[in-house]
Write an enzyme that holds these catalytic residues in place. Structure first.
Site, PDB file in Angstrom:
ATOM      1  N   GLY A  15       0.812  -1.152   0.063  1.00  0.00           N
ATOM      2  CA  GLY A  15       0.145   0.028  -0.007  1.00  0.00           C
ATOM      3  C   GLY A  15       0.820   1.284  -0.102  1.00  0.00           C
ATOM      4  CB  CYS A 160      -4.675 -13.460   1.980  1.00  0.00           C
ATOM      5  SG  CYS A 160      -5.638 -14.558   0.557  1.00  0.00           S
ATOM      6  CG  ASP A 308      -2.849  -6.319   5.143  1.00  0.00           C
ATOM      7  OD1 ASP A 308      -3.758  -6.285   4.163  1.00  0.00           O
ATOM      8  OD2 ASP A 308      -1.956  -6.936   5.325  1.00  0.00           O
ATOM      9  CB  THR A 317      -6.053  -9.334  -0.674  1.00  0.00           C
ATOM     10  OG1 THR A 317      -7.247  -8.339  -1.574  1.00  0.00           O
ATOM     11  CG2 THR A 317      -6.861 -10.352   0.024  1.00  0.00           C
ATOM     12  CB  CYS A 352      -9.476 -14.531  -2.624  1.00  0.00           C
ATOM     13  SG  CYS A 352      -8.618 -15.659  -1.315  1.00  0.00           S
TER      14      CYS A 352
END
Length: 415
Positions: A15, A160, A308, A317, A352
């Site tokens: 990120g 995840c 996250d 994710t 995912c």
């Protein structure tokens, strides 16, 4: 050393790096700082494959300095606190840093205190986790000779959510190849209510569970681990139920139920970093408080967050980050130039990639409402039903996504 930045980014993970890179790609003159203590940046999605013996761990790591955008300033240090009313971040050894805009993306941390005994047992003997040491997972799988193979996860949010299943499916395939499947019970014990929340994907995974003869246990909350005696202890939640029963060795201790295992894989219990939890930026659940669509802190308009650490109901994710970054970049750009928020809205998208066998994968793409939202670009690969198993999706996971990550995403380019 410089101490004031137009945009200060906390975290050198997916990120933080993506946001900094994209901001600088749009405006090369921006003064951007990135606070990140680590020397190494990892492509963690490949750790599932490392744990199954089909990817080289060394290829998942690159020096942090190689992924920091060239025009950004890397402050190799740890953030220790926020003073948002003074536009200030405190650090372990670099003093106070000030900013015009703050992007909080430090990821999450593992809090072993939430499951007593697990920290002591982790990555030793037959207890393993692709989240912490995927090479140890592969050693455990290779040494496994049969018995109860327990795959589980804590009741906290985790990176995840599908990852604990992926290694289970690959492990079952490995046991079959190794000739020990008939001596093995594969058990999936989860605090969740279902195998997957997206209906199309759930249907496929239930078929795979049947094919692989896996025992599923829902409503199992992992509360402690006895490593020396190889017992995972659970409390039952209201929705406790079992599918495809198998006789495994169990015992009771008051209200707790223990499952004896001959190997165990789990995700670690997770939390936001303490400097986020203890800050004015945290929500009641001790995660970063941000609007789920704009990713802006409701109390401090020049503070944004993603990834996250975010206290939003989105999957944790890299795929979610890929859709969050453009929202933050537009909002900061428009706040700087016109003092308004942009029209882009994050809809909860995540993806995912669920590896279901060596050479097969399902790609679950979904939004906040668990609508199945496949990427139209998949049709270019000849895939029109990505909720089913495909070998082409396996190729995407093993070769395509790592390439896109290092060469596109981390450079701020659209994927």
């Amino acid at each position: 050393m410089e101490s004031h930045f137009e945009i200060l980014v906390i975290g050198g993970g997916t990120g933080g790096i993506m946001t900094a890179a994209k901001l600088l790609q749009e405006d090369k003159s921006l003064k951007v700082g990135i606070v990140e203590p680590a020397d190494t940046h990892y492509y963690q999605p490949a750790w599932t494959l490392v744990g199954a013996g089909t990817f080289d761990y060394k290829k998942t790591a690159r020096p942090m300095k190689s992924v920091i955008p060239k025009r950004a300033t890397w402050i190799q240090d740890s953030a220790t606190g926020f003073k948002p009313e003074a536009n200030t971040v405190t650090t372990a050894s670099s003093g106070d840093l000030t900013y015009d805009y703050l992007v909080v993306a430090p990821g999450l941390v593992y809090d072993w205190s939430l499951v007593p005994g697990l920290g002591e047992a982790m990555d030793k003997d037959v207890v393993c986790s692709n989240y912490t040491d995927p090479e140890h997972t592969w050693q455990v799988l290779k040494n496994f000779k049969g018995g109860t193979a327990l795959f589980t996860q804590p009741a906290t949010p985790i990176k995840c959510g599908g990852a604990p299943q992926k290694i289970m499916y690959l492990s079952e395939s490995h046991f079959r190849k190794s000739g020990i499947r008939d001596k093995t019970n594969v058990v999936f014990a989860t605090p969740g209510t279902t195998i997957f929340a997206v209906p199309e994907v759930k249907k496929t995974l239930l078929e795979i569970v049947d094919r692989k003869d896996i025992n599923q246990r829902f409503g199992y909350k992992l509360v402690k681990v006895d490593g020396p005696n190889r017992i995972a202890w659970y409390s039952f939640m209201d929705h406790e139920r079992e599918y495809n029963h198998k006789e495994v060795r169990m015992e009771k201790d008051g209200d707790l139920t223990g499952i004896h295992f001959d190997m165990m894989h789990t995700a670690p219990p997770s939390a936001a970093p303490k400097f986020v939890q203890d800050s004015p930026l945290a929500n009641e659940g001790k995660w970063l408080e941000i609007d789920k669509h704009t990713l802006q802190n409701p109390n401090y308009p020049n503070v944004f967050g993603l990834g996250d650490v975010g206290g939003i109901p989105a999957a944790k994710t890299g795929a979610a980050i890929r859709k969050q970054v453009p929202v933050i970049v537009e909002n900061i750009r428009l706040l700087k130039s016109r003092n308004i928020i942009g029209t882009k809205s994050y809809d909860g998208y995540s993806s995912c990639p669920i590896v279901t066998d060596y050479g097969k994968m399902v790609l679950a793409e979904f939004d906040y409402d668990n609508n199945f939202t496949p990427d139209p670009k998949l049709k270019l690969m000849g895939i029109t039903d990505s909720y089913r198993e495909h070998w082409r999706l396996w190729m995407l996971k093993k070769y395509g996504l790592p390439y896109l990550y290092w060469n596109k995403m981390l450079k701020g380019k659209d994927v």
